[in-house]
Design a protein around this motif. Sequence first.
Motif, PDB file in Angstrom:
ATOM      1  N   SER A 324       0.844  -1.129  -0.024  1.00  0.00           N
ATOM      2  CA  SER A 324      -0.834  -0.227  -0.601  1.00  0.00           C
ATOM      3  C   SER A 324       1.072   1.013   0.192  1.00  0.00           C
ATOM      4  N   LEU A 325       2.327   0.839   0.668  1.00  0.00           N
ATOM      5  CA  LEU A 325       3.281   2.615   0.431  1.00  0.00           C
ATOM      6  C   LEU A 325       3.268   2.518  -0.202  1.00  0.00           C
ATOM      7  N   LEU A 326       3.924   1.681  -1.383  1.00  0.00           N
ATOM      8  CA  LEU A 326       4.500   1.937  -2.202  1.00  0.00           C
ATOM      9  C   LEU A 326       3.813   2.377  -3.740  1.00  0.00           C
ATOM     10  N   SER A 327       2.811   1.132  -3.579  1.00  0.00           N
ATOM     11  CA  SER A 327       2.068   2.035  -4.558  1.00  0.00           C
ATOM     12  C   SER A 327       1.525   3.192  -4.796  1.00  0.00           C
ATOM     13  N   LYS A 328       1.868   4.231  -3.844  1.00  0.00           N
ATOM     14  CA  LYS A 328       1.984   6.188  -3.369  1.00  0.00           C
ATOM     15  C   LYS A 328       3.070   6.108  -3.266  1.00  0.00           C
ATOM     16  N   CYS A 329       4.197   6.044  -3.407  1.00  0.00           N
ATOM     17  CA  CYS A 329       5.761   6.590  -3.734  1.00  0.00           C
ATOM     18  C   CYS A 329       6.272   5.822  -4.687  1.00  0.00           C
ATOM     19  N   ARG A 330       5.808   6.401  -5.781  1.00  0.00           N
ATOM     20  CA  ARG A 330       5.686   5.355  -6.949  1.00  0.00           C
ATOM     21  C   ARG A 330       7.344   5.841  -7.247  1.00  0.00           C
ATOM     22  N   CYS A 331       8.251   7.281  -6.256  1.00  0.00           N
ATOM     23  CA  CYS A 331       8.768   7.606  -7.112  1.00  0.00           C
ATOM     24  C   CYS A 331      10.405   6.897  -6.543  1.00  0.00           C
ATOM     25  N   ILE A 332      10.138   6.224  -5.613  1.00  0.00           N
ATOM     26  CA  ILE A 332      11.083   5.554  -5.691  1.00  0.00           C
ATOM     27  C   ILE A 332      12.322   5.435  -5.989  1.00  0.00           C
ATOM     28  N   GLN A 333      13.636   5.893  -5.777  1.00  0.00           N
ATOM     29  CA  GLN A 333      15.353   5.597  -6.637  1.00  0.00           C
ATOM     30  C   GLN A 333      15.569   4.690  -5.662  1.00  0.00           C
ATOM     31  N   HIS A 334      15.696   4.681  -4.338  1.00  0.00           N
ATOM     32  CA  HIS A 334      16.956   3.943  -3.216  1.00  0.00           C
ATOM     33  C   HIS A 334      15.224   3.282  -2.086  1.00  0.00           C
ATOM     34  N   LEU A 335      16.217   1.808  -1.768  1.00  0.00           N
ATOM     35  CA  LEU A 335      14.657   0.938  -1.264  1.00  0.00           C
ATOM     36  C   LEU A 335      15.946   0.226  -0.298  1.00  0.00           C
ATOM     37  N   ASP A 336      15.153  -0.083   0.526  1.00  0.00           N
ATOM     38  CA  ASP A 336      15.793  -0.507   1.418  1.00  0.00           C
ATOM     39  C   ASP A 336      14.755  -1.894   2.489  1.00  0.00           C
ATOM     40  N   LEU A 337      14.894  -2.820   2.371  1.00  0.00           N
ATOM     41  CA  LEU A 337      14.082  -3.538   3.055  1.00  0.00           C
ATOM     42  C   LEU A 337      14.824  -4.807   4.061  1.00  0.00           C
ATOM     43  N   LYS A 338      15.988  -4.758   4.133  1.00  0.00           N
ATOM     44  CA  LYS A 338      17.015  -5.656   4.428  1.00  0.00           C
ATOM     45  C   LYS A 338      15.974  -6.062   6.090  1.00  0.00           C
ATOM     46  N   LYS A 339      15.766  -7.678   6.207  1.00  0.00           N
ATOM     47  CA  LYS A 339      15.233  -8.470   7.479  1.00  0.00           C
ATOM     48  C   LYS A 339      13.891  -8.317   7.142  1.00  0.00           C
ATOM     49  N   ALA A 340      13.505  -8.342   5.668  1.00  0.00           N
ATOM     50  CA  ALA A 340      12.002  -8.063   5.710  1.00  0.00           C
ATOM     51  C   ALA A 340      11.636  -9.740   5.149  1.00  0.00           C
ATOM     52  N   ASP A 341      12.495  -9.907   6.200  1.00  0.00           N
ATOM     53  CA  ASP A 341      11.853 -12.427   6.047  1.00  0.00           C
ATOM     54  C   ASP A 341      10.179 -12.696   4.880  1.00  0.00           C
ATOM     55  N   PHE A 342       9.713 -12.507   4.881  1.00  0.00           N
ATOM     56  CA  PHE A 342       8.472 -12.531   5.062  1.00  0.00           C
ATOM     57  C   PHE A 342       7.614 -12.439   3.355  1.00  0.00           C
ATOM     58  N   LEU A 343       8.962 -11.723   2.791  1.00  0.00           N
ATOM     59  CA  LEU A 343       9.383 -11.365   0.721  1.00  0.00           C
ATOM     60  C   LEU A 343       9.254 -12.858   0.638  1.00  0.00           C
ATOM     61  N   ILE A 344       8.897 -13.206  -0.417  1.00  0.00           N
ATOM     62  CA  ILE A 344       8.746 -14.317  -1.300  1.00  0.00           C
ATOM     63  C   ILE A 344       9.171 -13.549  -2.870  1.00  0.00           C
ATOM     64  N   ASP A 345       8.999 -14.804  -3.871  1.00  0.00           N
ATOM     65  CA  ASP A 345       9.705 -14.030  -4.869  1.00  0.00           C
ATOM     66  C   ASP A 345       8.401 -13.474  -5.356  1.00  0.00           C
ATOM     67  N   HIS A 346       7.148 -14.096  -5.273  1.00  0.00           N
ATOM     68  CA  HIS A 346       5.842 -12.834  -6.157  1.00  0.00           C
ATOM     69  C   HIS A 346       5.474 -11.709  -5.441  1.00  0.00           C
ATOM     70  N   HIS A 347       5.944 -12.333  -4.159  1.00  0.00           N
ATOM     71  CA  HIS A 347       5.360 -10.204  -3.466  1.00  0.00           C
ATOM     72  C   HIS A 347       6.526  -9.221  -4.402  1.00  0.00           C
ATOM     73  N   VAL A 348       7.584  -9.864  -4.712  1.00  0.00           N
ATOM     74  CA  VAL A 348       9.055  -8.368  -5.150  1.00  0.00           C
ATOM     75  C   VAL A 348       8.637  -8.355  -7.266  1.00  0.00           C
ATOM     76  N   VAL A 349       7.340  -9.258  -6.863  1.00  0.00           N
ATOM     77  CA  VAL A 349       6.572  -9.365  -8.946  1.00  0.00           C
ATOM     78  C   VAL A 349       5.608  -8.056  -8.622  1.00  0.00           C
ATOM     79  N   ASN A 350       4.736  -8.174  -7.665  1.00  0.00           N
ATOM     80  CA  ASN A 350       3.948  -7.644  -7.341  1.00  0.00           C
ATOM     81  C   ASN A 350       4.545  -5.539  -6.721  1.00  0.00           C
ATOM     82  N   LEU A 351       6.001  -6.359  -6.227  1.00  0.00           N
ATOM     83  CA  LEU A 351       5.927  -4.475  -6.226  1.00  0.00           C
ATOM     84  C   LEU A 351       6.598  -3.707  -7.190  1.00  0.00           C
TER      85      LEU A 351
END
Length: 579
Positions: A324-351
């Motif tokens: 929900s956050l990134l859907s609004k912040c569409r100008c992100i150039q540098h993103l750090d999600l270190k230790k977001a251990d719930f993420l799976i490959d399909h999540h990255v596809v959507n993000l």
Amino acid sequence: MKRKRTTRNSLKSCSSSESLSQTESIEAFHLPDDCWISIFREIIDGDDDNNLCYLQPLSLASKHFLSITNRLRFSLTISNPTLQYSIPTLFHRFLNLTSLHITIFQGKLNSLLCQISKFPFKLKSLKLSNQTQFPAKGLRALSKTITTVTSFTYLYIDNIDNNDFVLVSHCFPLLEELDMQHNRMCFQGVEVGLKAMLTALPKLRKINLSGYYFINDLLLLYLCNNCEFLEDIIMLKCPLLTRHGIASAIRQRPTLRSLCSYQCGNISSHFIDSLLSLKGLTCLDLSYANISDELFTSIATEDLPWRRLVLQYCNGYSFAGIFSLLSKCRCIQHLDLKKADFLIDHHVVNLSLFLADLVSINLSECCKLTDSALFTLVNKCPLLSDIKMEHTSIGENIVENSNSLLNFVLNPPLKSLYLAHSSLLTDESLIMMASLFPNLQLLDLSNCDNISGEGICQVLTRCCKIRHLNLDYCSGVKLRGMNLEFPKLEVLNLSHTSIDDETLYVISKNCCGLWQLLLESCGNVTNKGVKHVVENCSKLREINLKSCDKVCADIVDSMYTGCSYATFGLKAISLEVAA
């Protein structure tokens, strides 16, 4: 006789005419220095000192070119064991310096600064680090003649008091950037000096005061109230700061563009409201915070101009919240999600649908992610140049999914790839990956146990632009089979590996462009191998031999005499040899 004289005179006249013609021809091709400077800057890609090595051949071509290349150096680092008697020579050569860094200097720092004050430098940036004392006398002398400093960095100094803070503001009243962070927690109270300094620096835009225990909510409020142009605040390791105090302080400074301050615990609605009041905020670091999906959703209702978002080691949120956050912040150039251990490959596809402007991303310690996530990012984010995926499952599926990679579009911007601690990465998967990223310049494979020297050689062949290669703790790497030259390789880290003298001999023959070689704790290396490197790698500027037990201390003298200083290197060799 008369005819002979006439002939001789005619020959002389003809010779003079030809000589004049040649001179005119040379002058016709002569370019003003400004033109040469523009040409050289194109070669080094602007004013980046990191690319000055490309001017070495030109600086050796003629004295004229040497004088021009000298004028293109704008920054200089002085560190031990830089020979102190050679320092004035450097200053005479590089009179256009605007940035100076003095680190681990074991000579008389006050005397050095007094010496610098005698040169007509227009320094804008002065950085002092890893010193044992505050050089009050030297700074006073320097500030009397050099009044252009707008950025002052003073890192990791053992002793500092109130008078030192006051002196900084007296010496450099035009400061716009101030970095006085401490690497260890500093418990000495210098609130009085800090307040006096902040009062005397009206143009301050950026400040870093990390590591000072005494900094509390009141001091931060004082900072925000008194520095009207303040845009960037970094205050890490300041345990007396609270989120409530930060929220109250930043409301007083609506010009803030970047905020970085780690506080564990929950983020309140009061803190979020204060953040949203900063309409110009482009960089936000909320590392170690406890953030709920509801808070992310409430933030996402605003039009957010954020360019950098850091959520290292945050907890309490899920994929729904970050989506929900990134859907609004569409100008992100540098993103750090270190230790977001719930993420799976399909999540990255959507993000990736919202990350068209992404330049760098950190997904380290997202242990469920595989190479599928990596290839998705590279395919969907056309500007992506830097990826960190350490401690992940990279290498798990790449061989099995090789057929699906046949239509993979090569990604020219990808220049840096960090895959440290990827235990599933093998030679086969690494080679296949390398063939898809031909423009890599930095590759970090430290602690990847299942790769070998043969695999690394294949990678270097396919990624011929690699300049920085980290193989720290890669126990299976020896590189003896390297039979091609890799002149672009500049930094090679082989620390904590089983390489020996034979490996160093092969490296010295095939990697002649090395600037930095790290061999810490390489127990099989001896003086013989080190000499091979010194004799064949003429551009070498730094070698680390710490804990190399078979290397004798007397190698130091031979290295200084054996390693020629190239015209544009001028960075002293750093030696750490076992006693």
